[in-house]
Design an enzyme around this catalytic site. Structure first.
Site, PDB file in Angstrom:
ATOM      1  N   GLU A  84     -44.852 -21.793 -30.784  1.00  0.00           N
ATOM      2  CA  GLU A  84     -44.458 -20.643 -29.968  1.00  0.00           C
ATOM      3  C   GLU A  84     -42.996 -20.248 -30.132  1.00  0.00           C
ATOM      4  O   GLU A  84     -42.606 -19.145 -29.766  1.00  0.00           O
ATOM      5  CB  GLU A  84     -44.781 -20.900 -28.487  1.00  0.00           C
ATOM      6  N   CYS A  93     -47.862 -30.086 -28.412  1.00  0.00           N
ATOM      7  CA  CYS A  93     -46.933 -31.150 -28.034  1.00  0.00           C
ATOM      8  C   CYS A  93     -47.561 -32.070 -26.988  1.00  0.00           C
ATOM      9  O   CYS A  93     -48.521 -32.772 -27.300  1.00  0.00           O
ATOM     10  CB  CYS A  93     -45.610 -30.535 -27.556  1.00  0.00           C
ATOM     11  N   TYR A  94     -47.088 -32.043 -25.744  1.00  0.00           N
ATOM     12  CA  TYR A  94     -47.708 -32.893 -24.723  1.00  0.00           C
ATOM     13  C   TYR A  94     -49.205 -32.611 -24.634  1.00  0.00           C
ATOM     14  O   TYR A  94     -50.023 -33.537 -24.497  1.00  0.00           O
ATOM     15  CB  TYR A  94     -47.056 -32.637 -23.360  1.00  0.00           C
ATOM     16  N   ASP A 102     -38.426  -2.128 -13.021  1.00  0.00           N
ATOM     17  CA  ASP A 102     -39.736  -2.509 -12.499  1.00  0.00           C
ATOM     18  C   ASP A 102     -40.265  -1.503 -11.468  1.00  0.00           C
ATOM     19  O   ASP A 102     -41.404  -1.052 -11.558  1.00  0.00           O
ATOM     20  CB  ASP A 102     -39.687  -3.918 -11.885  1.00  0.00           C
ATOM     21  N   LYS A 144     -41.389  -8.689 -18.880  1.00  0.00           N
ATOM     22  CA  LYS A 144     -40.380  -7.623 -18.804  1.00  0.00           C
ATOM     23  C   LYS A 144     -40.490  -6.626 -19.969  1.00  0.00           C
ATOM     24  O   LYS A 144     -40.456  -5.418 -19.750  1.00  0.00           O
ATOM     25  CB  LYS A 144     -38.978  -8.238 -18.792  1.00  0.00           C
ATOM     26  N   GLY A 157     -44.790 -30.616 -22.210  1.00  0.00           N
ATOM     27  CA  GLY A 157     -44.356 -31.054 -20.885  1.00  0.00           C
ATOM     28  C   GLY A 157     -43.458 -32.256 -21.031  1.00  0.00           C
ATOM     29  O   GLY A 157     -43.419 -32.889 -22.086  1.00  0.00           O
ATOM     30  N   HIS A 176     -44.022 -27.061 -32.014  1.00  0.00           N
ATOM     31  CA  HIS A 176     -44.060 -25.888 -31.131  1.00  0.00           C
ATOM     32  C   HIS A 176     -44.228 -24.591 -31.931  1.00  0.00           C
ATOM     33  O   HIS A 176     -43.240 -24.024 -32.394  1.00  0.00           O
ATOM     34  CB  HIS A 176     -42.772 -25.815 -30.307  1.00  0.00           C
TER      35      HIS A 176
END
Ligand code: XMP
Length: 542
Positions: A189, A82-83, A245, A388, A55, A187
């Site tokens: 991710e 992180c944050y 979708d 998605k 964040g 990070h």
């Protein structure tokens, strides 16, 4: 049966959706919640793990996003990123301070203590003095990570031990094994942390003990079961646009409840070439899906409404409103239904500010404003939990054609935002034909490249189309002078569609497109290639 899940508590960082994505790639279901989510709600969710995201704030500042100590006392493994890592230390009695310099970019990280988080990780031998690495693999204790922080953990909280550091960051990772708390300053991710996915895998599968049974086929199967239970013998109405979708939603509902589902497909005359027929081929009476399919050919009606309209915003408004009118008329013919189905997907939910903490970017309605015009009891959104690419996977699982599943984004107002000035049937024909040629040539060139090189070309666009300008200019065809329109070709590379760059499509491909358009599309005598990035341009023309 309760679905096994890990939750992500969102502290406003930019990679939060990515964290959830990575967890799901480990076959563990994951949802994002705001850091403001009440502790009672979290207990109720009964997650197997809790991840605190990055964040933009400093956790020691007044009013910065925080969470009570209780979160760390639930007995559920918590991973702070992180944050989230800094906050964990701050709340539990460690110290976080502002560093002299921001640590940013790809950074070597030294793993200096055995941790379940780093199981099997450590890419290369390194000669670091004083390493206390008590795994039997002494030579495996270095890997790369992506750092992006100003604040750093200067003192770990009581009970923690440092398990990794970098040259500039004394606490790149820490753990408290007894409380199952883990903190990572970098990070994992993002792809710039090459083994980050393995770290998250270690966390969710080994540390949290998730079985990892979240799979698309089981999602499809359980959704079908849930839809059946919920809908019973009720009636469901879905506005089918032909986009990914709503098509996947239609496929899923059809498999669950067959003819209790009615899909209304409005052909507004602003679709791409043959698109209306393609949608009908899949979902219509000759297609593979069992449902009631209503195609409304509203082309003339739309063209009439749009006649003489030059202003882009007015066009968009007319197209949107007319869709609601047409749909309303059809819904009236059907009468009251029990459910209105929508193809809302997870990023729509998050972007609307309903899921996590990221700012509300735009309020999303796949079928803008429809609920007010249809007589129904409840909305069902069978894809609400999916990203998605998961929607695409579900589509393939349901047997939808690849062309439909992997089609590029197409705006709701369709070619209406790709025709400058007045929209007429003839201009629609021009842009449809030019666009079909352009897509055909780009697809062929990309396919050829892939056959030879085994991968997509560098220049492969994320969105590409032809638009019709309002410029007419003089040309010569045969011996005749012409005074015709100019087509503009657009092709962009983008990750999020918020910013974009023009693609470097090979010149010979563009030349082939130009030559075919001028020869095959009556009314065009000039072709431009649009080099504009976004910003300052937008992707669409209007
Ligand atoms: P712009 O033109 O804003 O487009 O750079 C960004 C992305 O959004 C798509 N787009 C729309 N999609 N309804 C939609 O469903 C719309 O009104 C609309 N306008 C733009 C555009 O195709 C691109 O992918």
């Amino acid at each position: 049966m309760e679905r096994e899940k890990v939750i992500v508590l969102d502290f406003g960082g930019q990679y939060n959706q990515l964290v959830a994505r990575r967890v799901r790639e480990c076959n563990v279901y994951c949802e994002i919640y705001s850091y403001k989510t009440d502790i009672e709600k979290i207990k109720q969710l009964n997650p197997k793990g809790i991840i605190l995201t990055g964040g933009p704030n400093s956790c020691y500042e007044e009013g910065a996003p925080t969470y009570s100590r209780q979160l760390f006392e639930l007995g559920i493994p918590v991973l702070g990123l992180c944050y989230g890592a800094q906050l964990m230390m701050h709340v539990l009695g460690g110290k976080v301070e502002r560093a002299q310099n921001r640590e940013y970019g790809k950074t070597k990280v030294f793993i200096n203590r055995k941790s379940g988080l780093f199981h099997g990780i450590g890419d290369k031998c390194s000669d670091i003095e004083g390493i206390i690495y008590d795994d039997h693999r002494h030579d495996d204790h270095e890997t790369l990570c992506w750092m992006s922080h100003f604040d750093y953990i200067s003192k770990i909280a009581p009970g923690f031990e440092i398990i990794a550091h970098t040259a500039d960051c004394p606490v790149a990772a820490a753990q408290d094994l007894s409380r199952k708390l883990y903190a990572i300053q970098f990070h994992p991710e993002v792809l710039h942390t090459p083994r980050g996915k393995d770290m998250l895998y270690n966390y969710v599968r080994n540390i949290c003990g998730c079985a990892g049974d979240w799979r698309m086929d089981s999602f499809v199967e359980s959704s079908i079961k849930n839809i059946r239970e919920k809908v019973g013998d009720g009636k469901v109405l879905l506005a089918l646009s032909g986009g990914v979708d709503s098509s996947v939603a239609a496929g899923l509902l059809s498999k669950a409840i067959g003819k209790q589902l009615t899909c209304v497909f409005v052909d507004h005359g602003l679709l791409r070439k043959n698109e209306g027929d393609e949608v009908e081929a899949v979902f219509g009476p000759k297609g593979d899906f069992d449902l009631n399919f209503i195609r409304v050919n509203a082309q003339e009606r739309y063209y009439k409404k749009l006649s003489g309209v030059l202003d882009p915003e007015s066009k968009r408004k007319i197209i949107g409103e007319e869709f609601i009118r047409v749909f309303e008329e059809e819904a009236k013919k059907i009468g009251a239904v029990d459910y209105l189905a929508q193809g809302t997907i997870y990023p729509d939910v998050v972007e609307s500010g309903l899921g996590g903490e990221s700012a509300v970017i735009k309020s999303h309605h796949n079928v803008g404003g429809l609920p007010d015009f249809v007589d129904f009891k409840e909305i069902i959104e069978p894809l609400r939990d999916l990203f998605k690419d998961e929607v695409r996977q579900a589509g393939l699982e349901l047997g939808l054609p690849e062309r439909l599943v992997f089609r590029q984004p197409f705006p709701g107002p369709g070619l209406g935002v790709r025709i400058a000035d007045e929209i007429t049937a003839d201009k629609v024909r021009i842009v449809q034909d030019a666009d079909a040629i352009y897509r055909d040539e780009v697809d062929t060139a990309a396919k050829e490249y892939k056959t030879t090189n085994g991968k997509d070309p560098e220049w492969m666009p994320n969105q590409y189309f032809a638009a019709l300008t309002n410029m007419r200019s003089v040309g010569v065809m045969g011996d005749e002078r012409t005074f015709d329109y100019a087509i503009a070709l657009r092709a962009v590379k983008t990750v999020d569609f918020m910013t974009a760059e023009a693609c470097d499509i090979p010149f010979e491909v563009l030349q082939r497109v130009m030559s075919r358009i001028i020869n095959e599309v009556r009314g065009v005598n000039r072709v431009f290639y649009d080099l504009t990035s976004k910003p300052p341009g937008t992707i669409e023309f209007l």
